[in-house]
Design a protein around this motif. Structure first.
Motif, PDB file in Angstrom:
ATOM      1  N   LEU A 277      11.143 -20.732  29.503  1.00 16.87           N
ATOM      2  CA  LEU A 277      11.644 -19.953  28.362  1.00 16.87           C
ATOM      3  C   LEU A 277      12.762 -19.026  28.811  1.00 16.87           C
ATOM      4  O   LEU A 277      12.609 -18.281  29.782  1.00 16.87           O
ATOM      5  N   SER A 278      13.855 -19.066  28.084  1.00 16.41           N
ATOM      6  CA  SER A 278      15.008 -18.238  28.446  1.00 16.41           C
ATOM      7  C   SER A 278      15.505 -17.507  27.201  1.00 16.41           C
ATOM      8  O   SER A 278      15.600 -18.107  26.129  1.00 16.41           O
ATOM      9  N   PRO A 279      15.790 -16.218  27.316  1.00 19.15           N
ATOM     10  CA  PRO A 279      16.123 -15.399  26.128  1.00 19.15           C
ATOM     11  C   PRO A 279      17.571 -15.573  25.657  1.00 19.15           C
ATOM     12  O   PRO A 279      18.339 -14.632  25.683  1.00 19.15           O
ATOM     13  N   HIS A 280      17.911 -16.768  25.220  1.00 21.78           N
ATOM     14  CA  HIS A 280      19.270 -17.064  24.717  1.00 21.78           C
ATOM     15  C   HIS A 280      20.315 -16.498  25.697  1.00 21.78           C
ATOM     16  O   HIS A 280      21.227 -15.746  25.297  1.00 21.78           O
ATOM     17  N   ALA A 281      20.159 -16.867  26.944  1.00 21.85           N
ATOM     18  CA  ALA A 281      20.989 -16.278  28.003  1.00 21.85           C
ATOM     19  C   ALA A 281      21.975 -17.272  28.598  1.00 21.85           C
ATOM     20  O   ALA A 281      22.679 -16.943  29.551  1.00 21.85           O
TER      21      ALA A 281
ATOM     22  N   ASP B  84      16.451 -22.414  25.889  1.00 18.54           N
ATOM     23  CA  ASP B  84      17.204 -21.161  25.877  1.00 18.54           C
ATOM     24  C   ASP B  84      17.281 -20.579  24.477  1.00 18.54           C
ATOM     25  O   ASP B  84      17.696 -19.437  24.310  1.00 18.54           O
TER      26      ASP B  84
END
Lengths: 333, 333
Positions: A296-300, A276
């Motif tokens: 992959l995660s957009p700092h969510a 993240d």
């Protein structure tokens, strides 16, 4: 436009209320909007110029700003604190506080308020989801299906079972505890590493991440980023975790040596990773994009519609309490 | 090639052991391979011709096949049973049994063995993962990041919190119970629907899926497919679930009216769906592929490297027990 906004805001501040500065990108203005019932005054509710620029346009505010609300990535270090001699409160709506120089705040008697426990559940939910996603190849299989013009094949590589796996949690704070609670329901065996053994935590404790990685199938990073934890997951740790091992990072990107992680993923030295956070956000190394063993995660992890509502309340309540001469409701120091 | 294989297999069967037929596609041969210690003989261990073709080439086996091992999608209905007058056991390695005419088996005194509890944990893990994935937009955000040639934006739409949500489980059997156990650790509130109220289950019971959908945020389908449950989630149920609602299907595709589901997803009448199964597998309607509020999985909820090892053992143990005049270890009826 910024000048116009400044002058409008200037005209609104004819009051004796304590002054609050919002330290973040323009979209950060959502965090706190003026309200007649406030016992403080927001200096920049609509335009969010950089602090330096604001102070050069409004030098008299250097000695009037009593509180700053800062988002992650907007540093409040000794240099910034130096500019604000009247500062008494730093309020961050982020789960982490690595953008704030806590020891300098402590030294100068500046209080720091955080997000309290608000994000712990959302971050733990995300950590568990990233873990199952990597283990069971969910995002990868979804992409695989969507890529097919015709339904020629459902033969996607097998995933690994999650239930019963040995999980090593790095950082057994609020978030780590919530992760452990969830993964116990998957009959996982929990161990942990943290600065010190926690007397109230019954899971096996490892004093180093290397030993934890050696004995577990999965590392979940939930700790703060600081000088002691930067690159706490290095090549040696990844090799100890081993070929089937999975790393989930919901802490901060720099907890992992990202270049070594990429190499280990490409060379199948570890099984996969759910990320993240990244070392140089918002940059995500492009080499990740072709890998199916990474999610992959957009700092969510902290961000849900519910948590955004909640954090606005917490910021407002912290400021209101502080300027009523009460303690912040969610103090960090 | 098939003929050659038949003749080889024919030559190997000069024994008096009970005959077993593998009913599935060629790759299904992994499920059971010959072993000198077996107390049964596999008629078609390497080539898996369709049953009709096999019997037309080997008509004498119609009266010798004592057990059939059939995978999901390979029907064992009254017509098939009619062809096999000596059949005494149907063994399926699948979690569902909708491909088997259980009442006809019962009527004819044919025993049916299934996968027992083997897949429950893996399916429950997948159900929880699909739910968090849809709710927190994990696969969609992963695609979003990978699509960007440059890291121009991290601004992906907000997800919804899972913790604390009201969950309606349709089918409170082995899998449903495992799902409930996991989601309790996320502080979710569990309710359920099944044919009958279960005396040992303390969660609130709803006698219809419509009422369950009306009172919950999420429906998780874990029930068998049969005449009573076909399209149990129809348009009315989806509208009752409502705009933020999420449907997870780890049961069978035809539990949902897929056309109506697509419409509801496209028109945002529900919040999202996590689908491991589809009405006409392996066909996945292409209209799903452009939607970000759905996560698509290639009927992989039961499939892990661990479960495949496990199911081979179970099939072998069921046949061994049965042909030792013991009861199957994982009986369905």
């Amino acid at each position: 436009m910024a000048d116009l906004n400044e002058s409008i805001e200037e005209s609104q501040e004819n009051n004796n209320l304590p002054k609050v500065f919002l330290h973040g990108p323009p979209e950060f203005s959502f965090i706190l909007q003026p309200n007649p019932s406030h016992n403080f005054h927001i200096l920049n509710p609509s335009s969010l110029p950089p602090l330096h620029q604001f102070l050069s346009l409004n030098p008299h505010h250097a000695s009037s700003i009593a509180a700053i609300v800062c988002t992650g990535g907007y540093t409040v270090n000794a240099d910034v604190l130096q500019l604000l001699p009247a500062l008494r409160l730093v309020c961050t709506p982020s789960a982490g506080t690595d953008h704030i120089d806590l020891s300098e705040c402590r030294r100068r008697g500046i209080q720091v308020a955080g997000a309290g426990n608000l994000f712990s559940e959302d971050v733990a939910d995300m950590a568990v989801a990233l873990l199952i996603d990597v283990s069971r190849k969910i995002s990868a299989a979804d992409r695989f299906l969507r890529r097919q013009v015709q339904n020629v094949s459902w033969n996607f590589p097998l995933g690994s079972k999650l239930t019963g796996k040995k999980i090593g949690i790095v950082g057994m704070g609020r978030i780590g505890s919530e992760v452990a609670k969830r993964l116990e329901a998957f009959s996982c065996m929990i161990s942990y590493n943290s600065r010190n053994k926690k007397p109230l935590v019954s899971y096996p404790y490892y004093s180093t991440v290397l030993e934890l990685a050696t004995d577990t199938n999965v590392l979940i990073l939930c700790c703060d980023l600081n000088d002691q934890t930067r690159h706490i997951v290095n090549k040696e740790v990844m090799l100890a975790l081993g070929k089937g091992g999975i790393i989930v990072n919901v802490g901060r990107g720099a907890l992992i040596d990202e270049k070594e992680l990429l190499k280990c993923l490409i060379e199948d030295e570890i099984g996969g990773a759910g990320l993240d956070v990244f070392e140089n956000e918002p940059h995500v190394p492009k080499d990740f994009f072709s890998l199916d063993n990474v999610v992959l995660s957009p700092h969510a992890a902290v961000v849900t519609s519910e948590s955004l509502m909640g954090i606005r309340q917490i910021v407002e309540q912290n400021l209101t309490a502080f300027f009523s001469n009460k303690a912040p409701i969610t103090p960090v120091i």
